[in-house]
Design an enzyme around this catalytic site. Structure first.
Site: not given
Lengths: 449, 866
Positions: A122, A162
């Site tokens: 991430k 995202d």
């Protein structure tokens, strides 16, 4: 367990969000740890909780008024046990190391569960795209990628979008990567359709949740054919859930938005669904209008003073919560079970509260937790990588077919895992254990790295 | 209520003559008020000189022989600090009248050196009355008869002045009309009575008055009883805002005037008429031709009537003046042509006559349908219809019929949209039907002055006696026709001061709101596009494609131009139609202003010309400057704010070029001053000391004095992972409070409305819809950057909800734990709902982003303690 957790907490005492994520995973995989002493022996948990690599970097950029701005960029390369790191980039002022580690940690198991060869990671930045011009966003993305590019690659790390990172940002990031690396490879997913993106992205989550439900039914020689389904929400996930229910012969009877829900006993057919899509995507109206357009439907206004949602009291076979977090509480779960619902497949993220989940599991209904049922989005990201690697762009049908295949494998993994641990039919345990064991076994196989 | 400061002083030399007449007036005001003044006293029998500041006034005084000085109170705020006293020393004895705008003026240090203070609300005839009053005061003719008015309130005196003069003229026509004498207390009234004796023609007295340095509830009864005893034949009248005093009036005996009556001026008129009927008729000459003369001003504003042009039209007059003075403003950008639409104004006297002649004031409070029907049935004077007919003969574009009431758009009462605006297509083949449509629209605008909310507004302004009067503006609608509909591509409002700055924007750079179609979208507070004119590329409302999809305008208003019923639909939305953007996808404004969402790529392309849902982003104008609308608006805002002497609000439309190319058509519809933060939310040192919450980073502006409920996150029970539960608890309390429509103060740690439960309480607006003010506390309970209200930006800006960020430390603090008279209504565990026995005082100084919350109950206790 607490000893390992305590060590992790002691190392980074202020990373509360991350500790929470580790604690939750530890709780769910307790039986696996108990049964496999070698996991503890090899300090698997401590290794998992320590990212393979954490990159923190400066992102300087100039705003439209000529002022220099400095943000902090991150990439957490959590685990590459099963494949290149894969996970989204988030641009939001709330981004910090603890949150990204938490998200990356969860991503590892989520990705493993898809059965695709992808690891977990991430990244992102505390940059706030709100109120920024296109040019500012571009300058930021270029500066961000000017550092990140040396850490990523189609076989190393493949970021996606995202929160705060959509098609526009992926475009700017990809452009700068290409320029610096002199390579046009699949280094990001979520790309434009004309330059490497995949079809079926908006549809993936909704389709996936229905495929998963169909797989669950198939274990008892059942199918979606003729099943009455409750669907909450009316956005992308809900719309494509209804579409796939229709494809598979079922009947969706509800849709909702924040103001209330409609119940159409006669079923939402293709014509009505097309009308809903126009209502929500083009006219951006309220679902209430459905009941005005189709008088056979009944509209019920949301009532915040109730401690349950009346949508979940309608008699049906399947439920597809596709709206929001915590939309099914313990009472709702009870109502569902009482009204004959025996399949719950979560299209939304964590729509059921822990009480609700316990109730589903206790009553042994087909309950597919979000981490398994809504993996369709990640799956299509994986398929985008495959298409890029093959230098091909598949048709809608082909992507859809592959998606169905992936959902089937996820289902099989879950079923096998829970059966193996004596929790037959418990998809919560199955999903947790399947994802975890895949990663852990790969780590053991690959030695102490 | 402010008391009159009445001082008798020696006038200048020329005031000593018995027939003193005012000829030269010096009017000191900020430039904004000048066109309005000119319009209100038109036609002016005096020579008027304008000074834009006290300094300029001082320079002008020695140069000409002025008889009277008016000072508009805003002009006292110039940087020189020059006072009325300075002027007085320059020209001793010169009468000075201070003018204040209607509204709460308790914070204003009223200058004690002025001879009189009056409220300038635009009441018709107020200027003539003030001048005549000064003339009366300096009249040395000892034989002249008099009317005595005993009244101590500034508001009522300003209201009665013109009304009483009107009454005097009705009752005592002829050359030797009585003069008006004012008394503000029991003692002053009795002194005047003794002095004037049998030269008095009548006495009107308030009931509650100062007497022996105290406010005496029955002072007026004593005055009139004494007078009646001593001079039984003298006409008297008792006035009171307390209806209970009616019986006391009967005891004197005296007729009673209810000051709260909606037909107050009519009652007054009847009193004087009754005096007239007791006298021999002396014949009055009325020249019908003088009643409604039409004058055309150079700015394209045409007026019918002699009354005031009203608040909104005053703004238009100012706009016209600025454009005339600065010809370069309209011509700097060849891509755009700037204009003010042709406007016809029916002055307030026409409304007053219409209401009086048709006895409509008596309908106040009747059911809406009956009220409206009575207005529609009442005929407009033939003379007016003839004017309208002439006007229509030359105009065949759609028309907007707007109210321009006296109070509307006054400095202290920004109440845009309170009264009705009617739009009519004005394209019927039969000219008689067009005329009847226009007449109906005018009458409906008149009727709207009698709607409940309009009257509630008038009452709320604390200027009780000012029954609002209404001028009507008939304006060509700017826009183009698309099949059956007519609308401008863009409607906009620009504020030169921005109380919700974000990103790079600064408060004094202003803010712009844009909507496609007619401006009704903006007036209604529906979804519009907010942009900072100095940073047109930035989009403060939106942080991603999802936001664009959910929060951009997707409905707009247009005027129906075909297939309307012969009588038009004057009911809901007055011929306007709320259309879905989806219905107009092929129309030119959508093609010019919309972008396309690409679902498969989750991105927006700044063009209409590709497949996918259309989103109104105004990208062509804002991102690519075709045309450079924001640059033009910047120039206009700067010039207008400069000339008005303070921040302003501008309404405009921008319409696409016609097919032959040419420039965009920019129509300026209205300008008005923004309410000044100084008046509403000045934060004093005492405020800072007594406040329970101080913030130096607050969005919003103004004062809230009604919130008694506090919903806050209990720091003692707070748990990081439980914020979704907290959201549920707040939602339940909110739903409960919504039942009784109570607004509350919401306070807690972290980013309100965050989607991430670790960074704040993840509520959506519906869960906190009753929040009247929101406090984000950054005390370390949650580690997150300040959100600056970004999750609710649209809603809080549209509703003016203050978003108060508190960083406890040197300058900021919050402590809600020790509020006096506070009880817990509900404790949900994480969230507590408290109710105070008195409202909190929340003051936000938008110009400096500061705010305080004061426990008003505590302050009161404090005073009592002292």
């Amino acid at each position: 367990m607490s000893e390992e957790l305590n060590k992790i907490i002691a190392k980074d005492p202020d990373q509360k969000e991350f500790h929470q994520a580790v604690r939750e995973v530890l709780e769910t995989v307790q039986p696996v740890l108990d049964r496999n002493p070698e996991y503890r022996q090899s300090k698997i948990l401590e290794r998992l909780a320590e990212p393979e690599r954490t990159i923190i970097f400066r992102v300087p950029w100039m705003d439209d008024t000529g002022k220099v701005q400095v943000n902090r960029g991150y990439r957490i390369e959590m685990s590459s046990a099963i494949g290149p790191y894969k996970g989204g980039l988030r641009f939001h002022p709330s981004v910090n190391l603890s949150i990204l580690k938490f998200l990356a940690f969860e991503q590892v198991f989520k990705n493993a569960l898809t059965t695709l060869p992808i690891g977990g990671g991430k990244g992102g930045s505390d940059f706030d795209p709100k109120g920024k011009s296109d040019n500012e966003v571009m300058r930021f993305c270029q500066s961000f990628m000017s550092e990140l590019y040396r850490h990523i690659g189609p076989n190393t790390d493949v970021p996606a979008g995202d929160i705060g990172v959509g098609g526009r940002e992926i475009g700017y990031l990809f452009g700068q990567y290409k320029r610096l690396s002199n390579e046009s490879s699949s280094v990001l997913t979520g790309k434009g359709l004309d330059w490497g993106g995949s079809l079926i992205r908006p549809e993936a989550t909704g389709y996936g949740a229905v495929y998963f439900a169909a797989e669950m039914l198939a274990t008892r020689n059942g199918s979606m054919e003729g099943k009455t389904c409750l669907v909450s929400g009316s956005g992308n996930v809900a719309q494509y859930t209804v579409e796939k229910i229709l494809d598979l012969g079922g009947k969706a009877v509800t849709l909702s938005d924040s103001a209330g829900f409609i119940y159409d006993e006669t079923g939402i057919d293709r014509e009505k669904l097309a009308w809903v899509k126009a209502l929500k995507d083009i006219r951006r109206g309220r679902i209430k209008e459905y009941a005005e357009k189709y008088p056979e439907a009944v509209y019920t206004e949301a009532n915040a003073t109730l401690d349950y949602n009346p949508l979940w009291t309608i008699k049906a076979d399947c439920a597809f919560p596709s709206a929001t977090q915590n939309e099914i509480n313990g009472k709702d779960a009870g109502n569902l079970i009482e009204n004959g619902v025996f399949v719950v497949s979560e299209g939304a993220n964590m729509p059921s509260t822990p009480d609700a989940v316990d109730l589903f599991v206790d009553h042994k209904i087909f309950y597919a937790p979000g981490k398994a049922a809504n993996a369709g989005g990640v799956a299509v990201s994986g398929l985008e990588m495959s298409q890029n690697a093959m230098r091909l762009a598949w048709s809608r049908e082909k992507v859809d077919k592959r998606l169905q295949g992936i959902m089937k494998s996820i289902h099989t993994s879950c079923v096998d895992a829970c059966a193996e641990y004596g929790e037959k039919g418990n998809y919560v345990a199955g999903a947790n254990i399947a994802g975890f064991t895949k990663v852990v076994n790969a780590m053991l196989d690959q030695g102490l790295v | 209520m402010d008391k009159i400061t009445q001082k008798t002083k020696a006038g200048p030399e020329n005031t000593q003559s018995p027939g003193f007449q005012v000829r030269n007036i010096l009017f000191v005001s900020t430039p904004y008020h000048l066109p309005g003044l000119k319009a209100d006293i038109h036609p002016s029998p005096w020579e008027i000189t304008h000074a834009a500041s006290m300094e300029e006034a001082a320079a002008r005084l020695p140069k000409a022989a002025f008889d009277l000085v008016f000072i508009e109170i805003e002009a006292l705020d110039d940087k020189t600090g020059m006072t009325v006293q300075h002027l007085k020393t320059l020209c001793p004895g010169l009468p000075v009248i201070l003018l204040v705008q209607p509204g709460p003026c308790k914070n204003r240090p009223l200058e004690q050196d002025a001879d009189h203070i009056f409220i300038w609300s635009g009441t018709p005839g107020i200027f003539h009355a003030m001048v005549r009053f000064i003339e009366d005061q300096f009249c040395k003719d000892t034989t002249r008869r008099a009317v005595l008015l005993v009244e101590d309130s500034l508001e009522y005196t300003s209201f009665f002045l013109p009304a009483v003069y009107k009454g005097i003229d009705t009752a005592f026509p002829g050359a030797r009309r009585p003069r008006l004498v004012l008394a503000g207390s029991h003692e002053a009234a009795m002194d005047q009575f003794r002095e004037l004796g049998n030269r008095l023609d009548c006495v009107l007295s308030d009931t509650r008055l100062p007497w022996q340095e105290k406010e005496a509830p029955g002072a007026g009864i004593d005055i009139l009883s004494t007078i009646h005893r001593e001079m039984p034949g003298l006409p008297i009248m008792l006035m009171s805002a307390e209806e209970a005093n009616k019986t006391l009036a009967q005891g004197i005996p005296a007729p009673f005037l209810d000051k709260n009556a909606n037909h107050l001026d009519q009652d007054l008129h009847e009193f004087f008429s009754s005096l007239a009927s007791e006298r021999p008729a002396q014949g009055r000459e009325i020249h019908a031709k003088d009643l409604y003369p039409v004058q055309t001003s150079p700015a394209g504003l045409t007026r019918i009537g002699n009354g005031s042009i009203g608040g909104k039209a005053r703004g238009l007059a100012f706009l016209a003046q600025t454009l005339n003075r600065r010809p370069d403003l309209g011509t700097a950008y060849p891509e755009m042509a700037v204009n003010i639409p042709d406007t016809l104004i029916l002055c307030t006297d026409i409304f007053d006559d219409f209401v009086r002649d048709n006895g409509l004031a008596r309908l106040t409070g009747r059911p809406l349908a009956e009220l409206v029907q009575a207005f529609i049935d009442a005929p407009l004077p033939r003379e007016i219809l003839r004017h309208l007919e002439t006007y229509l003969a030359a105009t065949c574009t759609p028309l907007a019929v707007r109210s321009s009431s006296l109070l509307e758009d006054a400095v202290t009462h920004p109440c845009a949209g309170l009264y009705k605006t009617y739009m009519i297509p004005n394209n019927h083949a039969d000219p008689d039907i067009r005329l009847s449509h226009l007449a109906t629209a005018v009458k409906l605008v008149y009727a709207s002055a009698y709607y409940k909310n309009a009257r509630a507004f008038v009452r709320s302004t604390t200027v009780l006696p000012f029954r609002d009067s209404m001028a009507v503006m008939i304006q060509e609608v700017a826009g183009s026709r698309y099949k059956d509909f007519f609308y401008p591509a863009i409607s906009g409002t620009a504020h030169s001061l921005n109380f919700y700055p974000a990103a790079n924007a600064k408060a004094d750079e202003g803010v712009l709101n844009l909507a496609m179609g007619l401006g009704h979208t903006l007036a209604q507070g529906e979804q519009s596009f907010r942009v900072f004119p100095k940073h047109p590329q930035a989009t403060p409302q939106f942080s991603g494609t999802r936001d664009f999809l959910e929060k951009t305008q997707n409905r707009f208003y247009a005027l129906r131009m075909a297939d309307y019923p012969e009588t038009l639909r004057f009911g809901i939305c007055s011929n306007l139609e709320r259309r879905d953007l989806a219905q107009a996808l092929e129309e030119a404004p959508v093609k010019a202003l919309a972008a396309t969402y690409m679902p498969a790529e989750d991105r927006i392309r700044d063009t209409w010309y590709c497949r996918g849902p259309k989103i109104l982003t105004f990208a062509q104008v804002l991102k690519y400057g075709t045309p450079p609308l924001t640059a033009l608006v910047n120039d206009l805002m700067t010039a207008l704010a400069h000339d008005a002497g303070g921040p302003i609000e501008l309404e405009f439309t921008a319409d696409l070029p016609d097919r032959s190319g040419g420039p965009w058509n920019i129509s300026l519809l209205q300008v008005r001053p923004m309410s000044s933060p100084r008046d509403t939310s000045l934060i004093t040192k005492e405020n800072l000391d007594e406040a329970v919450c101080v913030s130096t980073s607050t969005l919003g502006n103004g004062t809230l004095e009604t919130i008694r409920d506090i919903v806050y996150v209990n720091p003692e029970t707070f748990e990081g992972g439980k914020t979704p539960d907290m959201a549920q608890q707040i939602s339940r309390i909110n739903a409960e409070l919504a039942k009784t429509n109570r607004r509350f103060l919401l306070a807690g740690p972290g980013r309100w409305g965050s989607s991430d439960p670790w960074l704040g309480i993840p509520v959506d607006w519906q869960q906190i819809s009753g929040a009247g003010a929101i406090v984000e506390i950054r005390d370390g309970t949650i580690h997150a950057d300040a959100s600056w209200g970004s999750h609710f930006f649209n809603t809080i800006t549209a509703r003016g909800v203050p978003y108060i960020t508190v960083n406890p430390g040197a300058s900021d603090r919050i402590d809600l734990s020790n509020l006096a008279g506070c009880r817990t209504v509900r404790d949900e565990g994480f969230i507590r709902h408290m109710r105070l026995n008195r409202p909190l005082l929340i003051k936000v100084d938008g110009k400096h982003s500061r705010s305080v919350i004061i426990d008003a109950g505590k302050a009161d206790n404090h005073i009592q303690d002292e």
